[in-house]
Design a protein around this motif. Structure first.
Motif, PDB file in Angstrom:
ATOM      1  N   TYR A 120     -26.380  25.513   7.154  1.00 20.50           N
ATOM      2  CA  TYR A 120     -25.468  26.575   6.863  1.00 20.50           C
ATOM      3  C   TYR A 120     -24.997  27.197   7.293  1.00 20.50           C
ATOM      4  O   TYR A 120     -25.477  27.881   8.484  1.00 20.50           O
ATOM      5  CB  TYR A 120     -25.919  27.789   5.260  1.00 20.50           C
ATOM      6  CG  TYR A 120     -25.333  28.928   5.150  1.00 20.50           C
ATOM      7  CD1 TYR A 120     -24.690  28.482   4.126  1.00 20.50           C
ATOM      8  CD2 TYR A 120     -24.343  29.711   6.007  1.00 20.50           C
ATOM      9  CE1 TYR A 120     -23.991  29.049   3.328  1.00 20.50           C
ATOM     10  CE2 TYR A 120     -23.249  30.334   5.546  1.00 20.50           C
ATOM     11  CZ  TYR A 120     -22.650  30.371   4.748  1.00 20.50           C
ATOM     12  OH  TYR A 120     -21.362  30.614   3.710  1.00 20.50           O
ATOM     13  N   GLY A 121     -23.457  27.075   7.843  1.00 20.17           N
ATOM     14  CA  GLY A 121     -22.084  27.022   9.100  1.00 20.17           C
ATOM     15  C   GLY A 121     -22.196  26.192  10.249  1.00 20.17           C
ATOM     16  O   GLY A 121     -23.305  26.221  11.346  1.00 20.17           O
ATOM     17  N   GLU A 144     -19.810  24.740   5.857  1.00 25.18           N
ATOM     18  CA  GLU A 144     -18.956  25.148   6.468  1.00 25.18           C
ATOM     19  C   GLU A 144     -17.838  25.737   6.378  1.00 25.18           C
ATOM     20  O   GLU A 144     -17.343  25.101   5.389  1.00 25.18           O
ATOM     21  CB  GLU A 144     -18.739  24.491   7.711  1.00 25.18           C
ATOM     22  CG  GLU A 144     -17.817  24.621   8.865  1.00 25.18           C
ATOM     23  CD  GLU A 144     -18.555  25.749   9.719  1.00 25.18           C
ATOM     24  OE1 GLU A 144     -19.612  26.127  10.405  1.00 25.18           O
ATOM     25  OE2 GLU A 144     -17.359  26.342   9.729  1.00 25.18           O
ATOM     26  N   SER A 172     -17.521  29.433   1.772  1.00 26.68           N
ATOM     27  CA  SER A 172     -17.738  30.698   2.873  1.00 26.68           C
ATOM     28  C   SER A 172     -19.201  30.846   2.269  1.00 26.68           C
ATOM     29  O   SER A 172     -19.483  32.411   2.460  1.00 26.68           O
ATOM     30  CB  SER A 172     -16.305  30.946   2.967  1.00 26.68           C
ATOM     31  OG  SER A 172     -16.077  31.351   1.855  1.00 26.68           O
ATOM     32  N   ASN A 187     -27.425  28.782  11.885  1.00 22.74           N
ATOM     33  CA  ASN A 187     -27.154  29.833  13.137  1.00 22.74           C
ATOM     34  C   ASN A 187     -25.899  30.447  12.535  1.00 22.74           C
ATOM     35  O   ASN A 187     -24.660  29.802  13.147  1.00 22.74           O
ATOM     36  CB  ASN A 187     -27.481  29.348  14.213  1.00 22.74           C
ATOM     37  CG  ASN A 187     -26.527  29.545  15.393  1.00 22.74           C
ATOM     38  OD1 ASN A 187     -26.566  31.096  15.699  1.00 22.74           O
ATOM     39  ND2 ASN A 187     -26.158  29.451  16.076  1.00 22.74           N
ATOM     40  N   VAL A 209     -14.463  32.875  14.323  1.00 22.18           N
ATOM     41  CA  VAL A 209     -15.005  32.788  12.863  1.00 22.18           C
ATOM     42  C   VAL A 209     -16.584  32.271  13.478  1.00 22.18           C
ATOM     43  O   VAL A 209     -17.368  32.461  12.443  1.00 22.18           O
ATOM     44  CB  VAL A 209     -15.213  31.538  12.879  1.00 22.18           C
ATOM     45  CG1 VAL A 209     -14.327  30.593  12.410  1.00 22.18           C
ATOM     46  CG2 VAL A 209     -15.133  32.268  10.933  1.00 22.18           C
ATOM     47  N   ALA A 210     -16.797  31.370  14.585  1.00 20.08           N
ATOM     48  CA  ALA A 210     -17.925  31.101  14.896  1.00 20.08           C
ATOM     49  C   ALA A 210     -18.817  32.183  15.187  1.00 20.08           C
ATOM     50  O   ALA A 210     -20.411  32.244  15.376  1.00 20.08           O
ATOM     51  CB  ALA A 210     -18.233  30.445  15.958  1.00 20.08           C
TER      52      ALA A 210
HETATM   53  C1  LIG Z   1     -22.920  30.744  15.563  1.00 21.48           C
HETATM   54  S1  LIG Z   1     -21.839  29.434  14.430  1.00 21.48           S
HETATM   55  C2  LIG Z   1     -22.532  28.603  14.812  1.00 21.48           C
HETATM   56  C3  LIG Z   1     -22.778  26.497  14.837  1.00 21.48           C
HETATM   57  C4  LIG Z   1     -23.810  25.375  15.094  1.00 21.48           C
HETATM   58  N1  LIG Z   1     -24.336  25.668  14.042  1.00 21.48           N
HETATM   59  C5  LIG Z   1     -24.311  25.657  15.936  1.00 21.48           C
HETATM   60  O1  LIG Z   1     -25.390  26.049  15.516  1.00 21.48           O
HETATM   61  O2  LIG Z   1     -24.119  25.464  17.008  1.00 21.48           O
HETATM   62  C6  LIG Z   1     -21.759  29.247  12.859  1.00 21.48           C
HETATM   63  C7  LIG Z   1     -20.800  28.652  12.545  1.00 21.48           C
HETATM   64  O3  LIG Z   1     -20.542  29.415  11.092  1.00 21.48           O
HETATM   65  C8  LIG Z   1     -18.889  29.190  10.864  1.00 21.48           C
HETATM   66  N2  LIG Z   1     -18.837  30.062   9.026  1.00 21.48           N
HETATM   67  C9  LIG Z   1     -18.955  31.435   9.346  1.00 21.48           C
HETATM   68  N3  LIG Z   1     -18.727  32.914   8.432  1.00 21.48           N
HETATM   69  C10 LIG Z   1     -19.027  31.442   7.112  1.00 21.48           C
HETATM   70  C11 LIG Z   1     -19.640  31.677   6.154  1.00 21.48           C
HETATM   71  N4  LIG Z   1     -19.353  32.917   5.512  1.00 21.48           N
HETATM   72  N5  LIG Z   1     -19.741  30.674   5.603  1.00 21.48           N
HETATM   73  C12 LIG Z   1     -20.071  29.248   5.920  1.00 21.48           C
HETATM   74  N6  LIG Z   1     -19.912  29.272   7.513  1.00 21.48           N
HETATM   75  C13 LIG Z   1     -18.975  30.592   8.668  1.00 21.48           C
HETATM   76  C14 LIG Z   1     -18.013  29.064  11.559  1.00 21.48           C
HETATM   77  O4  LIG Z   1     -17.346  28.508  11.306  1.00 21.48           O
HETATM   78  C15 LIG Z   1     -19.287  28.063  12.403  1.00 21.48           C
HETATM   79  O5  LIG Z   1     -19.769  27.296  12.660  1.00 21.48           O
END
Ligand SMILES: C[S@@+](CC[C@H](N)C(=O)[O-])C[C@H]1O[C@@H](n2cnc3c(N)ncnc32)[C@H](O)[C@@H]1O
Length: 280
Positions: A120-121, A144, A172, A187, A209-210
């Motif tokens: 997730y994400g 994502e 989302s 994460n 957003v990350a």
């Molecule tokens: C901290 S990053 C982690 C990315 C990857 N998993 C890593 O560990 O390198 C968080 C990810 O969650 C996505 N994200 C943020 N809010 C989200 C949501 N509500 N639903 C799904 N994805 C989301 C962001 O776009 C980002 O790619």
């Protein structure tokens, strides 16, 4: 000009620009510009650097001085034993997330057989794609919110020859997938909004957003803890990476009637950032 001389000068420039670990950064950049292994530069300081490589290196160095992450400049990041393409569309995968992926693998090894995982994400796809690479029978869903990041995860899956076992969902919320999964691993963004402006420029060049997890950093994590039971098999696990203190706080709020085996794990720096719980 020889590699050794160039590296000494470049490390000085990076140090002046306030870059952490200037010497290794200079080495990775010169190796990338020349298309050679970094260790070769250390072993052969008298190696001549061709003019085209020197021009490429100068451009790389400027980007580093401006605060670009090393992985964006090189265009890749190693994650455990896979190499991922990364660029400004995605967060650069961190070492602690490699640990998270390792914990997920430990859990899945105990399940055996045809297992399913939701990342997730997904960002670059790091966690899920590494699990799919590690477990040949694993079916992966990468979810994502950012279409640009999801495109990067797809490209990485194709590059690693994993596409046939991966599905990609732009959404989302956990409502967007049915499961049930053996593991939901995430994460999520977990930095409290008010902390974001004070982050290092290098981190701020990654997608907002990350990073931004809302007022207390737990917006996405809380949603996952609430909805995960309806998307997990009995005995399936929720595993998340959070900030120090956040994992214990969220775990406390997760009902013992729904979850068992609740615990936090620390990363190699001793920060208890990993949340683990099994659906009853
Ligand atoms: C901290 S990053 C982690 C990315 C990857 N998993 C890593 O560990 O390198 C968080 C990810 O969650 C996505 N994200 C943020 N809010 C989200 C949501 N509500 N639903 C799904 N994805 C989301 C962001 O776009 C980002 O790619």
């Amino acid at each position: 000009m020889t590699a050794g001389k160039i590296l000494t000068e470049a490390a000085g420039r990076l140090a002046k620009a306030g870059v952490d670990e200037p010497a290794p950064n200079a080495q990775w950049l010169l190796a990338g510009a020349m298309g050679v292994e970094r260790l070769r530069l250390l072993a052969e300081p008298d190696l001549p650097v061709p003019p085209e490589a020197l021009a490429r290196f100068e451009a790389f160095l400027r980007l580093k001085e401006e605060g670009q992450p090393l992985a964006y400049i090189l265009g890749w990041q190693d994650f455990r034993d896979i190499r991922l393409k990364v660029d400004g569309r995605v967060l650069v995968p961190r070492p602690e997330t490699e640990e998270l992926a390792g914990f997920a693998a430990d859990f899945l090894r105990g399940r055996g057989g045809e297992v399913s995982a939701l990342d997730y994400g997904a960002g670059s796809g790091a966690i899920g794609l590494w699990l799919a690479h590690e477990f040949p029978a694993l079916k992966l869903t990468s979810l994502e919110v950012s279409p640009e990041a999801l495109a990067c995860a797809r490209e990485n899956a194709a590059e690693l020859g994993l596409s046939s076992r991966c599905s990609f969902v732009e959404a989302s919320t956990l409502d967007a997938v049915e499961g049930p999964f053996d593991i939901i691993v995430s994460n999520p963004p977990y930095i409290p909004t008010e902390v974001i402006p004070g982050l290092a420029p290098e981190v701020l060049s990654e997608p907002h957003v990350a990073l931004d997890g809302g007022e207390d950093g737990l917006d996405v994590a809380r949603m996952l803890a609430r909805l995960a039971p309806s998307r997990l098999k009995a005995g399936g696990a929720l595993l998340m990476e959070l900030g120090g203190g956040q994992a214990a706080a969220l775990l406390e709020a997760m009902s013992g009637e729904v979850w068992t085996g609740k615990r936090t794990f620390s990363d190699l720096n001793g920060i208890y950032r990993f949340l683990f719980a099994v659906k009853r």
